[in-house]
Design a protein around this motif. Structure first.
Motif, PDB file in Angstrom:
ATOM      1  N   LEU A  36       0.916  -1.341  -0.058  1.00  0.00           N
ATOM      2  CA  LEU A  36      -0.128   0.113  -0.019  1.00  0.00           C
ATOM      3  C   LEU A  36       1.035   1.208   0.210  1.00  0.00           C
ATOM      4  CD1 LEU A  36      -2.590  -1.342   2.584  1.00  0.00           C
ATOM      5  CD2 LEU A  36      -2.834  -1.173   0.131  1.00  0.00           C
ATOM      6  N   TYR A  37       0.298   2.406   0.123  1.00  0.00           N
ATOM      7  CA  TYR A  37       0.840   3.785  -0.008  1.00  0.00           C
ATOM      8  C   TYR A  37       2.288   3.686   1.099  1.00  0.00           C
ATOM      9  CZ  TYR A  37       2.049   8.378   0.067  1.00  0.00           C
ATOM     10  OH  TYR A  37       2.730   9.751  -0.058  1.00  0.00           O
ATOM     11  N   ASN A  38       1.836   3.562   2.270  1.00  0.00           N
ATOM     12  CA  ASN A  38       2.755   3.559   3.299  1.00  0.00           C
ATOM     13  C   ASN A  38       2.796   2.325   4.259  1.00  0.00           C
ATOM     14  OD1 ASN A  38       0.338   4.012   4.531  1.00  0.00           O
ATOM     15  ND2 ASN A  38       1.228   6.013   5.665  1.00  0.00           N
TER      16      ASN A  38
END
Length: 58
Positions: A36-38
């Protein structure tokens, strides 16, 4: 597209040559992760009733 890490161990397919003769004789699981993004999200799938599913189609 995923890339294999050469340092990770490859495990053998343990059901090769096994004859499935009754429901719930064999269960299977798959675990993977999704970036995921982070963070990471883990996706787990448990596959049960393999024989029952295959037999229902006959």
């Amino acid at each position: 597209m995923s890339k294999r890490n050469l340092q990770h161990r490859i495990y053998p397919y343990l059901l090769k040559g096994v004859t499935i003769t009754r429901p719930n004789q064999v269960w299977s699981i798959d675990i993977t992760y999704i970036r995921l993004y982070n963070s990471w999200m883990y996706l787990t799938a448990i596959i049960v009733g393999i024989l029952a599913t295959l037999s229902a189609g006959n």
